[in-house]
Write an enzyme that holds these catalytic residues in place. Structure first.
Site, PDB file in Angstrom:
ATOM      1  N   THR A   1      15.274   2.508   3.516  1.00 29.66           N
ATOM      2  CA  THR A   1      16.418   3.289   3.989  1.00 29.66           C
ATOM      3  C   THR A   1      16.300   3.464   5.502  1.00 29.66           C
ATOM      4  OG1 THR A   1      15.269   5.362   3.588  1.00 29.66           O
ATOM      5  CG2 THR A   1      16.629   4.503   1.794  1.00 29.66           C
TER       6      THR A   1
ATOM      7  N   ARG B   1       1.108  -3.660   6.199  1.00 25.45           N
ATOM      8  CA  ARG B   1       1.373  -3.566   7.640  1.00 25.45           C
ATOM      9  C   ARG B   1       0.253  -4.275   8.407  1.00 25.45           C
ATOM     10  NH1 ARG B   1       3.797   0.569  10.762  1.00 25.45           N
ATOM     11  NH2 ARG B   1       4.037   2.005   9.034  1.00 25.45           N
TER      12      ARG B   1
ATOM     13  N   THR C   1       0.826  -1.221   0.000  1.00 32.31           N
ATOM     14  CA  THR C   1       0.000   0.000   0.000  1.00 32.31           C
ATOM     15  C   THR C   1       0.856   1.265   0.000  1.00 32.31           C
ATOM     16  OG1 THR C   1      -0.064  -0.081   2.410  1.00 32.31           O
ATOM     17  CG2 THR C   1      -1.930  -1.066   1.248  1.00 32.31           C
TER      18      THR C   1
ATOM     19  N   HIS D   1      13.860  16.107  -0.892  1.00 32.67           N
ATOM     20  CA  HIS D   1      12.796  15.100  -1.037  1.00 32.67           C
ATOM     21  C   HIS D   1      11.457  15.686  -0.618  1.00 32.67           C
ATOM     22  CE1 HIS D   1      16.010  12.061  -1.371  1.00 32.67           C
ATOM     23  NE2 HIS D   1      15.081  11.315  -1.955  1.00 32.67           N
TER      24      HIS D   1
ATOM     25  N   GLY E   1      14.906  -2.139  -0.505  1.00 37.54           N
ATOM     26  CA  GLY E   1      15.060  -0.739  -0.903  1.00 37.54           C
ATOM     27  C   GLY E   1      14.847   0.218   0.254  1.00 37.54           C
TER      28      GLY E   1
ATOM     29  N   ARG F   1       3.903   4.060  -1.229  1.00 30.77           N
ATOM     30  CA  ARG F   1       4.181   4.740  -2.510  1.00 30.77           C
ATOM     31  C   ARG F   1       4.977   3.821  -3.431  1.00 30.77           C
ATOM     32  NH1 ARG F   1       4.227   9.311   0.980  1.00 30.77           N
ATOM     33  NH2 ARG F   1       6.054   8.387   1.942  1.00 30.77           N
TER      34      ARG F   1
ATOM     35  N   LYS G   1       8.793  12.303   3.505  1.00 35.46           N
ATOM     36  CA  LYS G   1       9.931  11.397   3.753  1.00 35.46           C
ATOM     37  C   LYS G   1      10.313  11.415   5.230  1.00 35.46           C
ATOM     38  CE  LYS G   1      14.511  10.061   2.145  1.00 35.46           C
ATOM     39  NZ  LYS G   1      14.216   8.631   2.187  1.00 35.46           N
TER      40      LYS G   1
END
Ligand code: NAD
Length: 263
Positions: free
Chosen positions: A94, A35, A10, A149, A92, A12, A153
């Site tokens: 971070t 989640r 769900t 960004h 991916g 981005r 974020k």
């Protein structure tokens, strides 16, 4: 076909990835998670039912690879599930602390994992070029990294800015101690060895990174601007194709793209 599970579908990036996998000729979407407690659990996304427990999704889908863009904490937990079932991973997410990275590396002893804070092929070429520029220019240039960004974020600086700072420090023979993340007040003259890493946040900026080499009488700027999330997604699919069937280990995009190690 490479049987692929997307975690955090769900999100981005999760949404982008599930669309790209559905459109892919080499990867097949066989499972997805959200989640725990999310309204999406039990819903259909691209022909698969969204689950909340990755272990169960891996069992029922017979997945070859998981593409995981969630959070560092969630990715570490997901990697344990994958390690127990021999499923490869592209991570991916971070925001990895050294401790979380070490936990991921433990799972990567039994499965192949690509850890890529930025999966865009263009960004990885820029990272490569930044290191090369630093090596050629050497001392005499002040090095600064600036990233921007979108306002949602959660971590700062971006994983890519940290990666840039890391490769620049390595190329210039500097250490983590030389990185400066904040400046405020009477800071005095800039230490020669400093590498500054600065952050902008706002609007819908997908991701921008510039490395400045500020010299006497000239300035070099190396910039990457992402205008669309698909570039991250397409790079992640490339990493998924590469990592499936590899020997266990912790890899990065330089491995996926076949860059020779310089360190
Ligand atoms: P987002 O907040 O839109 O999506 C994250 C999703 O993960 C959410 O839907 C959340 O519910 C889900 N999630 C969290 N914990 C979970 C769990 N335990 N199980 C299943 N789902 C879970 O964020 P985003 O913009 O899609 O970014 C996600 C991550 O990817 C961030 O760490 C971001 O920095 C990183 N990112 C990396 C790249 C890259 O190129 N590698 C590009 C963009 C974003």
């Amino acid at each position: 076909m490479i049987r692929t599970v997307i975690t955090g579908v769900t999100g981005r990036m999760g949404g982008t990835l599930s669309r790209l996998v559905r459109d892919s000729k080499e990867l097949e979407l066989v499972g997805a998670t959200a989640r725990p407690g999310s309204a999406a659990v039990g819903q259909d996304v691209g022909g698969v039912t969204v689950g909340e427990e990755l272990g169960r999704v891996l069992e029922s889908s017979k997945a070859h690879v998981v593409i995981d863009f969630t959070s560092a904490e969630a990715s570490v937990a997901h990697a344990r599930q994958c390690a127990g079932r021999g499923v490869a991973m592209v991570v991916g997410s971070t925001g990895f602390t050294p401790e979380l990275r070490a936990e991921l590396a433990t799972s990567a002893k039994s499965i192949p994992v690509v850890l890529a804070p930025n999966t865009s092929v263009g960004v990885n070429v820029v990272i490569r070029m930044a290191a090369e520029l630093a090596r050629v220019l050497g001392e005499g240039y002040d090095v600064e990294v600036l990233e921007a960004h979108h306002r949602m974020k959660k971590d700062a600086p971006s994983g890519t800015a940290l990666k840039l700072a890391e490769v620049l420090a390595q190329a210039l023979g500097r250490t983590q101690e030389d990185l400066t993340f904040e400046r405020h007040g009477q800071i005095g003259a800039r230490p020669r060895r400093e590498i500054g890493v600065q952050t902008l946040r706002g609007g819908d900026v997908v991701g921008e990174h510039t490395v400045y080499f500020l010299g006497e009488g000239e300035r070099i700027e190396l910039t990457h601007r992402a205008t669309h999330r698909d570039q991250f997604g397409l790079g992640a699919l490339r990493a998924a194709r590469w990592v499936t069937g590899r020997t266990p280990g912790l890899y990065d995009m330089a491995d996926v793209l076949g860059f020779q190690r310089t360190e």
